[in-house]
Design a protein around this motif. Structure first.
Motif, PDB file in Angstrom:
ATOM      1  N   PRO A 160       2.307 -55.959   0.131  1.00 57.31           N
ATOM      2  CA  PRO A 160       2.102 -56.052   1.766  1.00 57.31           C
ATOM      3  C   PRO A 160       3.631 -56.967   2.266  1.00 57.31           C
ATOM      4  N   ALA A 161       3.567 -56.590   3.412  1.00 54.24           N
ATOM      5  CA  ALA A 161       4.736 -57.143   4.288  1.00 54.24           C
ATOM      6  C   ALA A 161       4.937 -58.482   3.998  1.00 54.24           C
ATOM      7  N   ARG A 162       3.653 -59.257   4.208  1.00 53.89           N
ATOM      8  CA  ARG A 162       3.545 -60.732   4.145  1.00 53.89           C
ATOM      9  C   ARG A 162       4.138 -61.310   2.792  1.00 53.89           C
ATOM     10  N   THR A 163       3.723 -60.665   1.690  1.00 52.87           N
ATOM     11  CA  THR A 163       4.226 -61.093   0.446  1.00 52.87           C
ATOM     12  C   THR A 163       5.787 -61.131   0.306  1.00 52.87           C
ATOM     13  N   ILE A 164       6.326 -59.750   0.745  1.00 54.92           N
ATOM     14  CA  ILE A 164       7.928 -59.764   0.558  1.00 54.92           C
ATOM     15  C   ILE A 164       8.518 -60.646   1.382  1.00 54.92           C
ATOM     16  N   ILE A 165       7.979 -60.973   2.663  1.00 54.49           N
ATOM     17  CA  ILE A 165       8.798 -61.889   3.454  1.00 54.49           C
ATOM     18  C   ILE A 165       8.580 -63.266   3.383  1.00 54.49           C
ATOM     19  N   GLU A 166       7.260 -63.723   2.790  1.00 54.81           N
ATOM     20  CA  GLU A 166       7.258 -64.954   2.349  1.00 54.81           C
ATOM     21  C   GLU A 166       8.123 -65.437   1.131  1.00 54.81           C
ATOM     22  N   SER A 167       8.361 -64.244   0.529  1.00 51.30           N
ATOM     23  CA  SER A 167       9.305 -64.503  -0.757  1.00 51.30           C
ATOM     24  C   SER A 167      10.425 -64.764  -0.405  1.00 51.30           C
ATOM     25  N   ALA A 168      10.880 -64.407   1.053  1.00 45.79           N
ATOM     26  CA  ALA A 168      12.348 -64.729   1.622  1.00 45.79           C
ATOM     27  C   ALA A 168      12.343 -65.989   2.065  1.00 45.79           C
ATOM     28  N   GLY A 169      11.097 -66.738   2.166  1.00 46.30           N
ATOM     29  CA  GLY A 169      11.024 -68.150   2.988  1.00 46.30           C
ATOM     30  C   GLY A 169      11.220 -67.800   4.447  1.00 46.30           C
ATOM     31  N   ILE A 170      10.706 -66.750   4.976  1.00 49.67           N
ATOM     32  CA  ILE A 170      10.789 -66.419   6.522  1.00 49.67           C
ATOM     33  C   ILE A 170       9.197 -66.524   6.971  1.00 49.67           C
ATOM     34  N   PRO A 171       9.322 -67.412   8.145  1.00 47.05           N
ATOM     35  CA  PRO A 171       7.946 -67.165   8.898  1.00 47.05           C
ATOM     36  C   PRO A 171       7.720 -66.098   9.547  1.00 47.05           C
ATOM     37  N   CYS A 172       6.718 -65.507   9.430  1.00 47.04           N
ATOM     38  CA  CYS A 172       6.707 -64.110  10.104  1.00 47.04           C
ATOM     39  C   CYS A 172       5.461 -63.423  10.272  1.00 47.04           C
ATOM     40  N   PRO A 173       5.002 -62.963  11.391  1.00 47.68           N
ATOM     41  CA  PRO A 173       3.527 -62.378  11.954  1.00 47.68           C
ATOM     42  C   PRO A 173       3.122 -61.470  10.656  1.00 47.68           C
ATOM     43  N   ASN A 174       1.739 -61.555  10.484  1.00 46.29           N
ATOM     44  CA  ASN A 174       1.297 -60.743   9.512  1.00 46.29           C
ATOM     45  C   ASN A 174       1.581 -59.076   9.695  1.00 46.29           C
ATOM     46  N   TYR A 175       1.618 -58.733  10.945  1.00 42.33           N
ATOM     47  CA  TYR A 175       1.787 -57.293  11.182  1.00 42.33           C
ATOM     48  C   TYR A 175       3.180 -57.190  11.377  1.00 42.33           C
ATOM     49  N   GLN A 176       3.927 -56.420  10.280  1.00 42.94           N
ATOM     50  CA  GLN A 176       5.101 -55.848  10.487  1.00 42.94           C
ATOM     51  C   GLN A 176       5.158 -54.330  10.069  1.00 42.94           C
ATOM     52  N   SER A 177       5.404 -53.260  10.859  1.00 47.89           N
ATOM     53  CA  SER A 177       5.422 -52.022  10.285  1.00 47.89           C
ATOM     54  C   SER A 177       6.803 -51.617   9.692  1.00 47.89           C
TER      55      SER A 177
END
Length: 585
Positions: A160-177
């Motif tokens: 999921p997007a959340r796993t990849i984006i959190e791995s980059a250390g970026i705060p981001c909303p759950n919903y990212q198409s």
């Protein structure tokens, strides 16, 4: 008989006979490009072109006039179309997220998988049966086609997007198409570029499960400026822009702009084009606080309202130094401007810091744009320079440009004098426009068909074209049927078509691969007849006498005598007041 059954369905049919509802009417043969064509893809190994349509059809075109038509049970547009290279399978994703697998050898739909969410990105890993799928919820999944079982299998790998984006250390909303997926060249698909709706770009290592590079996120991009030297070799100034602090904006298109996958070209909804350098490891850059420039911007127009950059394609230079090529762009111009395809010749010496725009050329389109594809040379690797550029426009036209001409395109007073070449078709339907057709049987005595073939052989029509710069025609795939190979000395059926410009074409239709036999012009040298250039409105052929009658909208009837020796032929002109016979050599 069929007409009677069609219009008298209410009458009782004899016992054991089939009703109209039991008839399974199918298109056996189809020539030309469908009017609703919308998407292109190519198999560089088998040299086959596939054209998807808005009504669920797929046209397959190879060499020697070999064509096939695949008809989906769902009459929906295709939003993705990809070959499994050199494996004889074609993948299509319809608008309702049905993933279809077509077997090209038997021309059948062999498997379909209904995806539960909206598919927003799709990519096949080159040389494999693996594919990445991105959806509207930001989930990236991996599928594999098992040809032995004839099934699409979901692999136990989805992120999921959340796993990849959190791995980059970026705060981001759950919903990212996910809006784009590109396997990185030379990585065998183990690294993949994922583009998200908010403009975030992440290069992900599938095997190691970690982020390699991050681009496009405002808090992680420094405010340093990068510029593009927009000077041509002759000193003419082009539009010059600089990269400043970039806000989040929607991605419309993306492509690799280098063979190694170190530079990425991204087109945005506001008309900007950014070239991102993703060669450096992001985590190290962040720790070191590097201020190196990671992005430059290309801007085709200076207006405040510009068209979205819909499609980007990259054609590398013939040199192996990976330091330049041609970026092909549809979009990015001012709103209301003329519809063109822009070709930028780019070059750099040490990364995108030294990027220069050598020249710009705008190609006028014949019709409204639908899609474009670069066709590599035969035997070339995946990222070699292109042999040809195919541009699909509506309705159902493919414009062809010789790839050898792309690196030398230069504008003169804003104009480029490069005309698109016509895509060679077995049966022209649009240029010229077809008006009336007829298929006829030849008497099975053998004598008539042999004389007809002997006579037509003297015409000598070429079937393998070359492009303007002498480049060999890039489509060679397709296997002719055994009947085509065996039947080369007689004609059992002929297909006749009349056209708006008054000409008539006759093909040998004995086998599925039609062969042109005659081109009968509406005008005859040395003969002036009123209405001779009128549109053909009626055809009639007599298989016994081998005479062909052609009537046009002006009331003129021409009668051609097709039976005879190869050195002589004649036609008759019949009008209200006279009947003339003229030689036609």
């Amino acid at each position: 008989m069929f007409g009677k059954r069609l219009f008298h369905q209410d009458k009782p049919m004899p016992k054991g006979s089939k009703t109209v509802t039991n008839l399974d009417l199918q298109v056996v043969l189809h020539y030309g490009i469908p009017y609703t064509a919308s998407i292109l893809t190519f198999d560089p190994i088998q040299r086959l072109l596939a054209i998807g349509t808005l009504d669920g059809r797929i046209k397959i075109i190879g060499g020697d006039n070999i064509e096939g038509l695949l008809i989906s049970p769902k009459k929906l547009p295709y939003k993705n179309l990809e070959f499994l290279h050199n494996r004889g399978f074609l993948l299509g994703v319809s608008n309702d997220n049905d993933i279809q697998v077509w077997n090209l050898e038997c021309r059948q739909l062999v498997y379909s998988l209904q995806w539960e969410t909206n598919i927003t990105a799709f990519a096949v890993i080159h040389g494999t049966c693996l594919m990445y799928i991105g959806d509207e919820n930001g989930l990236m999944s991996v599928l594999r086609y098992n040809s032995e079982e004839g099934k699409l299998l979901s692999l136990p790998y989805s992120i999921p997007a959340r796993t990849i984006i959190e791995s980059a250390g970026i705060p981001c909303p759950n919903y990212q198409s996910i809006v784009g997926i590109l396997p990185q060249p030379s990585s065998s698909g183990t690294r993949v570029l994922i583009a998200y709706e908010n403009g975030l770009l992440i290069l992900w290592d599938v095997l190691e499960g970690h982020v390699v590079s991050v681009r496009g996120y405002t808090e992680l991009q420094l405010k340093g400026e990068g510029s593009v030297d927009h000077q041509t070799e002759d000193g003419n100034e082009l539009e010059s822009t600089a990269v400043e602090y970039e806000e989040e904006k929607e991605i419309c298109s993306l492509c690799w702009a280098s063979n190694s996958g170190s530079i990425l070209a991204v087109g945005y909804i506001n008309g900007d084009i950014l070239l991102w350098d993703i060669s450096s490891d992001f985590s190290k850059k962040q720790q070191a606080g590097s201020s190196s420039k990671a992005v430059v911007k290309l801007q085709l127009a200076s207006g405040s309202r510009r068209l979205p950059v819909i499609v980007l394609k990259w054609s590398p230079n013939a040199k192996a130094d990976d330091r330049g090529g041609q970026l092909l762009i549809y979009g990015g111009d001012d709103m209301g401007s003329e519809e063109v395809l822009t070709v930028l010749d780019l070059e750099w010496s040490h990364g995108i810091d030294s990027l220069r725009c050598i020249s710009r050329a705008d190609l006028n389109l014949n019709g409204s744009f639908a899609d474009m594809i670069l066709i590599p040379s035969a035997g070339a690797t995946e990222h070699n320079s292109a042999a040809a550029l195919f541009v699909l426009t509506n309705p159902g036209q493919v414009n062809v440009y010789d790839g050898a001409m792309l690196p030398v395109l230069k504008s003169e007073d804003g104009k480029v004098h490069l005309q698109a070449e016509k895509f060679p078709v077995a049966v022209p339907t649009i240029d010229p426009c077809i008006t009336v057709t007829k298929i006829c049987l030849i008497q099975p005595d053998g004598d008539s068909s042999k004389k007809l073939l002997t006579k037509s052989a003297a015409k000598g029509y070429a079937t393998t074209p070359t492009l303007s710069a002498g480049t060999r025609w890039p489509l060679t795939g397709g296997v002719p049927s055994e009947s085509f190979i065996a039947i080369d000395n007689e004609a059992e059926r002929i297909y006749i078509s009349g056209y708006q410009d008054g000409c008539v074409r006759i093909w040998n239709a004995t086998c599925p691969i039609l062969k042109l036999m005659f081109l009968l012009e509406g005008k005859v040298p040395g003969t002036e007849v009123d209405g001779q250039s009128g549109s053909v409105s009626a055809l009639e052929f007599c298989p016994t006498s081998m005479n062909l009658a052609v009537g046009n909208e002006c009331g003129l009837v021409r009668i051609y005598k097709l039976r005879g020796s190869a050195s002589e032929s004649s036609f008759h002109v019949v009008s209200e007041t006279k009947h003339e016979e003229n030689p036609d050599s």
